[in-house]
Design an enzyme around this catalytic site. Structure first.
Site, PDB file in Angstrom:
ATOM      1  N   GLY A 132      -5.249   0.963   0.122  1.00  0.00           N
ATOM      2  CA  GLY A 132      -5.064   2.243   0.827  1.00  0.00           C
ATOM      3  C   GLY A 132      -5.382   3.501   0.051  1.00  0.00           C
ATOM      4  O   GLY A 132      -4.989   4.589   0.449  1.00  0.00           O
TER       5      GLY A 132
ATOM      6  N   ILE B  18      -1.322   8.729  -0.489  1.00  0.00           N
ATOM      7  CA  ILE B  18      -0.013   8.301  -1.002  1.00  0.00           C
ATOM      8  C   ILE B  18      -0.221   7.138  -1.973  1.00  0.00           C
ATOM      9  O   ILE B  18       0.453   7.054  -3.012  1.00  0.00           O
ATOM     10  CB  ILE B  18       0.930   7.927   0.166  1.00  0.00           C
TER      11      ILE B  18
ATOM     12  N   ASP C 202     -11.856  -4.310   4.823  1.00  0.00           N
ATOM     13  CA  ASP C 202     -11.504  -3.688   6.098  1.00  0.00           C
ATOM     14  C   ASP C 202     -10.403  -4.575   6.670  1.00  0.00           C
ATOM     15  O   ASP C 202     -10.654  -5.754   6.968  1.00  0.00           O
ATOM     16  CB  ASP C 202     -12.727  -3.644   7.027  1.00  0.00           C
TER      17      ASP C 202
ATOM     18  N   ALA D 275      -5.099   5.375  13.830  1.00  0.00           N
ATOM     19  CA  ALA D 275      -5.182   5.338  15.291  1.00  0.00           C
ATOM     20  C   ALA D 275      -6.355   6.237  15.676  1.00  0.00           C
ATOM     21  O   ALA D 275      -6.611   7.236  14.986  1.00  0.00           O
ATOM     22  CB  ALA D 275      -3.895   5.843  15.937  1.00  0.00           C
TER      23      ALA D 275
ATOM     24  N   TYR E 195       2.461  12.548  17.359  1.00  0.00           N
ATOM     25  CA  TYR E 195       2.408  11.302  16.581  1.00  0.00           C
ATOM     26  C   TYR E 195       2.176  10.111  17.521  1.00  0.00           C
ATOM     27  O   TYR E 195       1.558   9.115  17.158  1.00  0.00           O
ATOM     28  CB  TYR E 195       3.693  11.136  15.773  1.00  0.00           C
TER      29      TYR E 195
ATOM     30  N   LYS F 260       4.375   2.181  13.937  1.00  0.00           N
ATOM     31  CA  LYS F 260       5.286   2.199  12.783  1.00  0.00           C
ATOM     32  C   LYS F 260       6.590   1.451  13.098  1.00  0.00           C
ATOM     33  O   LYS F 260       7.187   0.823  12.221  1.00  0.00           O
ATOM     34  CB  LYS F 260       5.593   3.638  12.353  1.00  0.00           C
TER      35      LYS F 260
ATOM     36  N   THR G 266      -2.636  14.562   3.753  1.00  0.00           N
ATOM     37  CA  THR G 266      -3.611  13.554   3.308  1.00  0.00           C
ATOM     38  C   THR G 266      -4.710  13.473   4.376  1.00  0.00           C
ATOM     39  O   THR G 266      -4.590  14.101   5.430  1.00  0.00           O
ATOM     40  CB  THR G 266      -2.964  12.162   3.190  1.00  0.00           C
TER      41      THR G 266
HETATM   42  P1  NAD Z   1      -4.880   8.263   3.520  1.00  0.00           P
HETATM   43  O1  NAD Z   1      -5.899   8.691   4.530  1.00  0.00           O
HETATM   44  O2  NAD Z   1      -5.062   8.728   2.143  1.00  0.00           O
HETATM   45  O3  NAD Z   1      -4.700   6.695   3.509  1.00  0.00           O
HETATM   46  C1  NAD Z   1      -4.882   5.903   4.658  1.00  0.00           C
HETATM   47  C2  NAD Z   1      -5.619   4.680   4.188  1.00  0.00           C
HETATM   48  O4  NAD Z   1      -5.801   3.759   5.254  1.00  0.00           O
HETATM   49  C3  NAD Z   1      -7.015   5.005   3.638  1.00  0.00           C
HETATM   50  O5  NAD Z   1      -7.141   4.506   2.331  1.00  0.00           O
HETATM   51  C4  NAD Z   1      -7.946   4.275   4.584  1.00  0.00           C
HETATM   52  O6  NAD Z   1      -9.114   3.803   3.919  1.00  0.00           O
HETATM   53  C5  NAD Z   1      -7.033   3.139   5.025  1.00  0.00           C
HETATM   54  N1  NAD Z   1      -7.524   2.477   6.228  1.00  0.00           N
HETATM   55  C6  NAD Z   1      -7.609   2.947   7.497  1.00  0.00           C
HETATM   56  N2  NAD Z   1      -8.184   2.024   8.296  1.00  0.00           N
HETATM   57  C7  NAD Z   1      -8.456   0.944   7.508  1.00  0.00           C
HETATM   58  C8  NAD Z   1      -9.069  -0.311   7.730  1.00  0.00           C
HETATM   59  N3  NAD Z   1      -9.528  -0.687   8.935  1.00  0.00           N
HETATM   60  N4  NAD Z   1      -9.191  -1.165   6.675  1.00  0.00           N
HETATM   61  C9  NAD Z   1      -8.751  -0.824   5.440  1.00  0.00           C
HETATM   62  N5  NAD Z   1      -8.168   0.351   5.178  1.00  0.00           N
HETATM   63  C10 NAD Z   1      -8.028   1.229   6.198  1.00  0.00           C
HETATM   64  O7  NAD Z   1      -3.484   8.772   4.129  1.00  0.00           O
HETATM   65  P2  NAD Z   1      -1.970   8.502   3.661  1.00  0.00           P
HETATM   66  O8  NAD Z   1      -1.195   9.581   4.314  1.00  0.00           O
HETATM   67  O9  NAD Z   1      -1.914   8.301   2.212  1.00  0.00           O
HETATM   68  O10 NAD Z   1      -1.608   7.153   4.434  1.00  0.00           O
HETATM   69  C11 NAD Z   1      -1.084   6.011   3.790  1.00  0.00           C
HETATM   70  C12 NAD Z   1       0.068   5.425   4.585  1.00  0.00           C
HETATM   71  O11 NAD Z   1       1.170   6.321   4.512  1.00  0.00           O
HETATM   72  C13 NAD Z   1      -0.230   5.233   6.069  1.00  0.00           C
HETATM   73  O12 NAD Z   1       0.392   4.051   6.510  1.00  0.00           O
HETATM   74  C14 NAD Z   1       0.459   6.425   6.695  1.00  0.00           C
HETATM   75  O13 NAD Z   1       0.791   6.212   8.047  1.00  0.00           O
HETATM   76  C15 NAD Z   1       1.696   6.493   5.816  1.00  0.00           C
HETATM   77  N6  NAD Z   1       2.448   7.745   5.871  1.00  0.00           N
HETATM   78  C16 NAD Z   1       1.832   8.929   5.690  1.00  0.00           C
HETATM   79  C17 NAD Z   1       2.559  10.105   5.759  1.00  0.00           C
HETATM   80  C18 NAD Z   1       1.890  11.446   5.578  1.00  0.00           C
HETATM   81  O14 NAD Z   1       2.448  12.448   6.015  1.00  0.00           O
HETATM   82  N7  NAD Z   1       0.747  11.513   4.933  1.00  0.00           N
HETATM   83  C19 NAD Z   1       3.947  10.068   6.000  1.00  0.00           C
HETATM   84  C20 NAD Z   1       4.557   8.818   6.167  1.00  0.00           C
HETATM   85  C21 NAD Z   1       3.803   7.658   6.108  1.00  0.00           C
END
Ligand code: NAD
Length: 267
Positions: free
Chosen positions: A13, A20, A66, A97, A159, A166, A197
């Site tokens: 990720g 994150i 992926d 999504a 959301y 989630k 992010t």
């Molecule tokens: P980010 O965009 O940096 O990370 C999302 C990741 O998902 C990316 O690395 C992307 O490549 C990966 N991804 C998406 N589709 C994919 C696929 N088909 N195959 C492989 N990888 C895939 O954003 P983030 O905010 O760091 O998100 C990381 C997690 O944290 C997510 O689950 C997000 O829902 C969760 N989260 C984020 C927040 C926030 O406010 N940013 C808050 C709570 C939870």
């Protein structure tokens, strides 16, 4: 402190330095873990490889994945198995999504296809990684970790279907924990507060969500990627050996409030 010394961790990720997963990698590297990474597609390959070097890893320890493709998920562990004889932790920091699902009225915005994709990428992928990684993780007192959000439990404007995905992800933390405990594998989640992010920028009016959270959280501010990373490092370490099936909040305390600050209430 080095409380992750000797632990081998796969981080899924990382997309940018704001991810994150980047905060988690930084904290885990600092605590002595050996890290491997996946990247979603060729576009992200070079970037993830460069980050990996900065966290004491290498391009050789970065694998394409992926998460919508079972063959790619399985291939990660086949390749990882050629480098490491076992794996202690998997960090799942993946969510997606389609953009049209993440703004407007929930009932109107949500489609069958949007629901399917959100649940497949954001929730099922955690189970897919657990399934494919199980053998390498058996009997090492290791752990799986995923990232969730308060929208799993409470409604959050825009959301939308991600909240449902989630909720499913949080339920799978409990089901996986119950299933994998027999193999000495713990399964936990972190419910993080909003952080800017790439993924977050796809949510309608995310800036307002950030401001709302900062104004109402007991700490009076938003949290950072590294603050999530520090908790993630602890949860994946032997310091958390008695903890499984849990969702832990790292959100400045926002989730405990009903009305925000005294100043706001009296204004
Ligand atoms: P980010 O965009 O940096 O990370 C999302 C990741 O998902 C990316 O690395 C992307 O490549 C990966 N991804 C998406 N589709 C994919 C696929 N088909 N195959 C492989 N990888 C895939 O954003 P983030 O905010 O760091 O998100 C990381 C997690 O944290 C997510 O689950 C997000 O829902 C969760 N989260 C984020 C927040 C926030 O406010 N940013 C808050 C709570 C939870």
């Amino acid at each position: 402190m080095s409380f992750l010394k000797g632990k081998r961790v796969l981080i899924v990720g990382v997309a940018s330095k704001l991810s994150i997963a980047a905060g988690i990698a930084e904290a885990m590297h600092r605590e002595g873990a050996e890290l491997a990474f996946t990247y979603q597609n060729e576009k992200l390959k070079g970037r993830v490889e460069k980050f990996a070097e900065g966290w004491g890893s290498s391009a050789e320890m970065c694998f394409p994945c992926d998460v919508a493709d079972d063959a790619q998920v399985e291939a990660v562990f086949t390749e990882l198995g050629k480098k490491w004889d076992g794996l202690d932790c998997i960090v799942h920091s993946v969510g997606f999504a389609p953009g049209d699902q993440l703004s407007g009225d929930f009932t109107d915005a949500t489609t069958r296809d949007g629901f399917r994709i959100a649940h497949d990428i954001s929730s099922y992928s955690f189970i897919a990684l657990a399934k494919a990684g199980r053998e390498m993780m058996k009997g090492r007192n290791g752990s799986l970790l995923t990232l969730s959000y308060l929208g799993a439990e409470r409604t959050m404007p825009n959301y939308n279907v991600m909240g449902l995905a989630k909720a499913s992800l949080e339920a799978s933390v409990r089901y996986l924990a119950n299933s994998l405990g027999q193999d000495g594998i713990r399964v936990n989640g972190i419910s993080a507060g909003p952080i800017k992010t790439l993924a977050a920028s796809g949510i309608g009016n995310f800036r307002k969500m950030l401001a709302y959270n900062a104004n109402r959280a007991p700490l009076g501010r938003n949290i950072t990627q590294l603050e999530v990373g520090n908790v993630a490092a602890f949860m994946c370490s032997d310091l958390a050996s008695g903890m499984t099936g849990e969702i832990t909040y790292v959100d400045g305390g926002f989730n405990i409030t009903a009305m925000g600050s005294l100043e706001e209430a009296n204004a």
